[in-house]
Design a protein around this motif. Structure first.
Motif, mmCIF file in Angstrom:
data_model
loop_
_atom_site.group_PDB
_atom_site.id
_atom_site.type_symbol
_atom_site.label_atom_id
_atom_site.label_comp_id
_atom_site.label_asym_id
_atom_site.label_seq_id
_atom_site.Cartn_x
_atom_site.Cartn_y
_atom_site.Cartn_z
ATOM 1 N N GLU A 1 -16.813 -67.991 -17.029
ATOM 2 C CA GLU A 1 -18.158 -67.420 -17.137
ATOM 3 C C GLU A 1 -18.095 -65.911 -16.951
ATOM 4 O OE1 GLU A 1 -21.155 -69.144 -14.611
ATOM 5 O OE2 GLU A 1 -22.684 -67.708 -15.288
ATOM 6 N N VAL A 2 -18.659 -65.197 -17.906
ATOM 7 C CA VAL A 2 -18.630 -63.738 -17.880
ATOM 8 C C VAL A 2 -20.053 -63.217 -17.744
ATOM 9 C CG1 VAL A 2 -17.866 -61.658 -19.080
ATOM 10 C CG2 VAL A 2 -16.634 -63.807 -19.435
ATOM 11 N N ASN A 3 -20.212 -62.262 -16.851
ATOM 12 C CA ASN A 3 -21.508 -61.598 -16.675
ATOM 13 C C ASN A 3 -21.501 -60.358 -17.574
ATOM 14 O OD1 ASN A 3 -23.778 -60.314 -15.769
ATOM 15 N ND2 ASN A 3 -23.229 -60.380 -13.602
ATOM 16 N N VAL A 4 -21.798 -60.569 -18.862
ATOM 17 C CA VAL A 4 -21.660 -59.452 -19.816
ATOM 18 C C VAL A 4 -22.723 -58.377 -19.603
ATOM 19 C CG1 VAL A 4 -20.384 -60.398 -21.770
ATOM 20 C CG2 VAL A 4 -22.814 -60.879 -21.579
ATOM 21 N N SER A 5 -23.850 -58.780 -19.042
ATOM 22 C CA SER A 5 -24.952 -57.818 -18.912
ATOM 23 C C SER A 5 -24.825 -56.976 -17.645
ATOM 24 C CB SER A 5 -26.272 -58.576 -18.872
ATOM 25 O OG SER A 5 -26.326 -59.368 -17.703
ATOM 26 N N GLY B 1 -12.534 -71.416 -23.521
ATOM 27 C CA GLY B 1 -13.378 -70.347 -24.044
ATOM 28 C C GLY B 1 -14.152 -69.646 -22.949
ATOM 29 N N LEU B 2 -15.208 -68.988 -23.363
ATOM 30 C CA LEU B 2 -16.022 -68.167 -22.461
ATOM 31 C C LEU B 2 -17.473 -68.647 -22.482
ATOM 32 C CD1 LEU B 2 -14.731 -64.600 -23.499
ATOM 33 C CD2 LEU B 2 -13.809 -66.128 -21.715
ATOM 34 N N MET B 3 -18.156 -68.387 -21.383
ATOM 35 C CA MET B 3 -19.572 -68.739 -21.277
ATOM 36 C C MET B 3 -20.324 -67.531 -20.754
ATOM 37 S SD MET B 3 -22.035 -69.593 -18.771
ATOM 38 C CE MET B 3 -22.822 -71.000 -18.006
ATOM 39 N N THR B 4 -21.568 -67.365 -21.207
ATOM 40 C CA THR B 4 -22.410 -66.350 -20.583
ATOM 41 C C THR B 4 -23.866 -66.769 -20.598
ATOM 42 O OG1 THR B 4 -22.692 -63.942 -20.371
ATOM 43 C CG2 THR B 4 -23.069 -64.861 -22.559
ATOM 44 N N MET B 5 -24.632 -66.110 -19.747
ATOM 45 C CA MET B 5 -26.086 -66.219 -19.780
ATOM 46 C C MET B 5 -26.624 -64.831 -20.096
ATOM 47 S SD MET B 5 -26.920 -68.840 -16.681
ATOM 48 C CE MET B 5 -28.649 -68.826 -17.036
ATOM 49 N N ALA B 6 -27.588 -64.761 -21.003
ATOM 50 C CA ALA B 6 -28.160 -63.468 -21.371
ATOM 51 C C ALA B 6 -28.946 -62.908 -20.188
ATOM 52 C CB ALA B 6 -29.064 -63.624 -22.587
ATOM 53 N N ALA B 7 -29.026 -61.581 -20.141
ATOM 54 C CA ALA B 7 -29.628 -60.933 -18.977
ATOM 55 C C ALA B 7 -31.106 -61.251 -18.824
ATOM 56 C CB ALA B 7 -29.439 -59.429 -19.076
ATOM 57 N N ARG B 8 -31.886 -60.922 -19.839
ATOM 58 C CA ARG B 8 -33.333 -61.037 -19.702
ATOM 59 C C ARG B 8 -33.822 -62.233 -20.478
ATOM 60 N NH1 ARG B 8 -35.040 -55.332 -21.585
ATOM 61 N NH2 ARG B 8 -32.928 -55.438 -22.423
ATOM 62 N N ALA C 1 -35.097 -62.226 -26.861
ATOM 63 C CA ALA C 1 -34.027 -62.760 -27.707
ATOM 64 C C ALA C 1 -33.202 -61.647 -28.356
ATOM 65 C CB ALA C 1 -34.615 -63.696 -28.762
ATOM 66 N N ASP C 2 -33.817 -60.498 -28.618
ATOM 67 C CA ASP C 2 -33.055 -59.409 -29.240
ATOM 68 C C ASP C 2 -32.034 -58.842 -28.260
ATOM 69 O OD1 ASP C 2 -34.282 -59.577 -31.702
ATOM 70 O OD2 ASP C 2 -35.954 -58.282 -31.082
ATOM 71 N N ALA C 3 -32.474 -58.654 -27.011
ATOM 72 C CA ALA C 3 -31.541 -58.189 -25.981
ATOM 73 C C ALA C 3 -30.457 -59.237 -25.774
ATOM 74 C CB ALA C 3 -32.284 -57.931 -24.673
ATOM 75 N N ALA C 4 -30.854 -60.508 -25.828
ATOM 76 C CA ALA C 4 -29.879 -61.589 -25.656
ATOM 77 C C ALA C 4 -28.812 -61.503 -26.740
ATOM 78 C CB ALA C 4 -30.576 -62.945 -25.698
ATOM 79 N N ARG C 5 -29.238 -61.227 -27.954
ATOM 80 C CA ARG C 5 -28.255 -61.166 -29.041
ATOM 81 C C ARG C 5 -27.191 -60.108 -28.765
ATOM 82 N NH1 ARG C 5 -28.691 -61.774 -35.576
ATOM 83 N NH2 ARG C 5 -26.490 -61.263 -35.902
ATOM 84 N N GLY C 6 -27.600 -58.981 -28.176
ATOM 85 C CA GLY C 6 -26.628 -57.955 -27.801
ATOM 86 C C GLY C 6 -25.620 -58.486 -26.792
#
Ligand SMILES: *Cc1c(COP(=O)(O)O)cnc(C)c1O
Length: 242
Positions: free
Chosen positions: A129-133, A163-170, A174-179
């Protein structure tokens, strides 16, 4: 079939067709995107309705709930994914019941899983799990820490990193999530390119990303596992005491 089961069947069909459409828009095969039905909000009747409708992958965020669900649905084709945080003292009970642990984010947890899998004479499939945000409230290793975590995993022969897993920040954006999803995909590509030769137990084919509010964006960015809960239970009456 009761009303709830009927609604679940309809919601599942709607989610599946949105997955098919999102995959088509991205030029991907829909069969490359696996739906993990997240059942943390619902009772056993709803799990049974999803199973009857053809769902076979289920996600729970709490290890204890995964244990009891997996035991209750032992004689079904259900496969259980742990999508929430795993404490080391819960590894031993979780490993035999979980198809895939999506949330490994420390060398200590990797070592604990490796030791238990070795004891069971098997290997265990995990995602990192990666905290990309960089959102402080989220679990996961920071992007800068992934290489070290991969190196730790490479030294755990009874762990197979899929593989990798993440949760989008906000949530809800959905647009921010796509980033964030694009960042995870690029990080995966970079990590694969930098993998030391001879690393056999780290393959990063799977990307677990996307939830009810943003799974189409995740599929556009290469998700192979989408973790969907609330969209499956819209208009379902969950107040029946289960
Ligand atoms: C609850 C949860 C989901 C599902 O979220 P929905 O928005 O209800 O689809 C996905 N992933 C994780 C890690 C969760 O905890």
């Amino acid at each position: 079939m009761n009303d709830n089961a009927r609604r679940i069947v309809a919601n599942l069909a709607a989610v599946r067709s949105r997955i098919v459409a999102a995959a088509a828009r991205a030029g991907r095969a829909a069969s490359d995107v696996r739906l993990v039905a997240v059942t943390k909000y619902v009772g056993d009747d709803e799990v049974a309705a999803l199973l009857a409708a053809g769902c076979s992958d289920f996600g729970e965020s709490r290890p204890q709930t995964l244990w009891s669900r997996a035991e209750r649905f032992r004689d079904s084709p259900a496969r259980w994914h742990l999508i929430g945080h795993l404490q080391r003292n819960k590894v031993a009970r979780t490993l035999p019941l979980a198809e895939l642990i999506h949330s490994v984010d420390s060398p200590r947890l990797l070592t604990a899983i490796d030791a238990e899998a070795a004891r069971l004479g098997r290997t265990s499939d995990v995602l990192l799990e990666v905290n990309v945000s960089g959102d402080a409230s989220k679990h996961g290793v920071a992007a800068e820490g992934l290489a070290a975590l991969v190196a730790a995993a490479a030294a755990c022969p009874h762990v197979c990193v899929r593989g990798l897993m993440t949760m989008a920040a906000r949530e809800g954006d959905a647009d921010a999530a796509r980033g964030d999803f694009a960042r995870l995909r690029r990080l995966r590509d970079k990590t694969v390119a930098a993998m030391p030769a001879g690393t056999v137990n780290v393959q990063l084919d799977e990307l677990s990303m996307g939830m009810s509010g943003d799974f189409e964006q995740a599929i556009a960015e290469g998700a192979t596992l989408v973790r969907i809960g609330s969209a499956l239970f819209e208009d379902v009456d969950l107040g029946r005491g289960n």
